[in-house]
Design an enzyme around this catalytic site. Structure first.
Site, PDB file in Angstrom:
ATOM      1  N   ASN A  11       0.824  -1.201   0.000  1.00  0.00           N
ATOM      2  CA  ASN A  11       0.000   0.000   0.000  1.00  0.00           C
ATOM      3  C   ASN A  11       0.858   1.249   0.000  1.00  0.00           C
ATOM      4  O   ASN A  11       1.995   1.231   0.491  1.00  0.00           O
ATOM      5  CB  ASN A  11      -0.888   0.067   1.259  1.00  0.00           C
ATOM      6  CG  ASN A  11      -2.005  -0.955   1.249  1.00  0.00           C
ATOM      7  OD1 ASN A  11      -2.551  -1.290   0.209  1.00  0.00           O
ATOM      8  ND2 ASN A  11      -2.342  -1.453   2.425  1.00  0.00           N
ATOM      9  N   THR A 220       0.607 -10.936  20.398  1.00  0.00           N
ATOM     10  CA  THR A 220       1.228  -9.643  20.669  1.00  0.00           C
ATOM     11  C   THR A 220       0.279  -8.801  21.515  1.00  0.00           C
ATOM     12  O   THR A 220      -0.920  -8.699  21.225  1.00  0.00           O
ATOM     13  CB  THR A 220       1.587  -8.911  19.371  1.00  0.00           C
ATOM     14  OG1 THR A 220       0.410  -8.776  18.554  1.00  0.00           O
ATOM     15  CG2 THR A 220       2.641  -9.684  18.595  1.00  0.00           C
ATOM     16  N   ASP A 252       4.167  -5.699  12.296  1.00  0.00           N
ATOM     17  CA  ASP A 252       4.817  -6.233  11.097  1.00  0.00           C
ATOM     18  C   ASP A 252       6.297  -6.491  11.347  1.00  0.00           C
ATOM     19  O   ASP A 252       6.848  -7.519  10.931  1.00  0.00           O
ATOM     20  CB  ASP A 252       4.643  -5.259   9.932  1.00  0.00           C
ATOM     21  CG  ASP A 252       3.189  -5.073   9.559  1.00  0.00           C
ATOM     22  OD1 ASP A 252       2.404  -6.027   9.698  1.00  0.00           O
ATOM     23  OD2 ASP A 252       2.827  -3.955   9.138  1.00  0.00           O
TER      24      ASP A 252
END
Length: 301
Positions: A11, A220, A252
């Protein structure tokens, strides 16, 4: 030889700094000029792994437009092999990122070329996927693409199930390491996202073990660290204490660093500790892709 193949989204991020995130129906003015940056969970993970020194190939799609050329150029400059990035008859994906000074963010994504990518587009990359040490996946592409990549993978399969949506049990059964956050784990388990109370760890462990993955689940938890769950034990990894600037790309980077350590033969506990340290550097910097650190920028544990 490629060590890591990332199959996923690319993106162009449009980042708007704000004093506070808007409530529904509210308009707020930015605190600074917006900026354009490379993003997409797939591209973020690819760059994060490359900055840690891994040989990375990106498989995904961008539009046949200037934004797509600019974005693939960013990845190439980072050492990522973009020969697997296809040109789609749809525009390059865009993400509008609203971020506050203390690092909170809200993101809206227009998928564009990312959702054009179909399972058959992976057919030419079967040998690449089968020969890679690790395949990293997320859910900003079609579910069929994720399933096809999992089937084709010959090495370690790491799935970050973001954004949250159901995953076929047959696909989950082939995942070696699943890396959700609290909300994504609850969505996969088909239960409401519970409160952060003294029983939270027990709930997360039960949810993780209900999924049927063949390997560990690493949940996480943001500033609370990460929870490693295996079939017979659980272990909490403490978060590094840093002054957060922007948490957009932390998840990420965590996934890329986790795969990086596992490829070196680390235990899942040691890999999660390394990933936590790498992600901690990320949140001290603005941006997502641009915030990922190089190996020598990560403080010793």
């Amino acid at each position: 030889m490629t060590e890591i193949v990332v199959v996923g989204s690319l993106n162009v991020d449009v980042v708007v700094p704000l004093a506070e995130l808007p409530a529904p129906g509210q308009t707020v003015l930015g605190t600074a000029d917006h900026r354009r940056a490379g993003g997409g969970k797939g591209a973020n993970q690819a760059v994060a792994a490359a900055r840690l020194g891994r040989r990375v190939t990106m498989v995904g799609a961008v539009g046949a437009d200037g934004e797509g050329e600019w974005l693939t150029g960013l990845l190439t400059a980072e050492g990522v092999d973009t020969s697997g990035v296809l040109r789609a008859p749809r525009p390059t994906g865009q993400a509008i990122v609203l971020v506050t000074a203390d690092g909170d963010s809200t993101i809206a994504v227009s998928s564009g070329a990312n959702m054009w990518l179909a399972p058959e587009h992976l057919d030419p990359f079967g040998e690449l996927l089968g020969g890679a040490g690790a395949v990293l996946l997320q859910q900003e592409v079609d579910a069929g693409v994720v399933a096809a990549a999992v089937r084709a993978a010959g090495g370690l399969v790491v799935l970050n199930p973001a954004p949250a949506r159901p995953v076929d049990p047959a696909t989950l059964a082939r995942v070696d390491v699943l890396v959700p956050n609290r909300g994504e784990l609850a969505a996969l388990a088909g239960v409401p996202d519970g409160p952060a109370d003294d029983r939270e760890v027990d709930r997360l462990v039960a949810q993780a073990r209900s999924l049927g993955t063949r390997g560990p689940v690493v949940v996480t938890l943001g500033s609370d660290g990460a929870l490693v769950v295996t079939a017979d034990r659980q272990w909490l990894v403490a978060a590094e204490r840093v002054d957060a600037v922007d948490a957009t790309g932390a998840g990420d980077t965590f996934c890329a660093a986790l795969a990086d350590a596992l490829l070196d033969g680390a235990t899942i506990d040691a890999a999660a500790r390394w990933a936590s340290r790498v992600a901690a550097v990320t949140v001290t910097r603005a941006g997502a892709m641009a915030a990922a650190p190089r190996r020598d920028e990560v403080p010793a544990g």
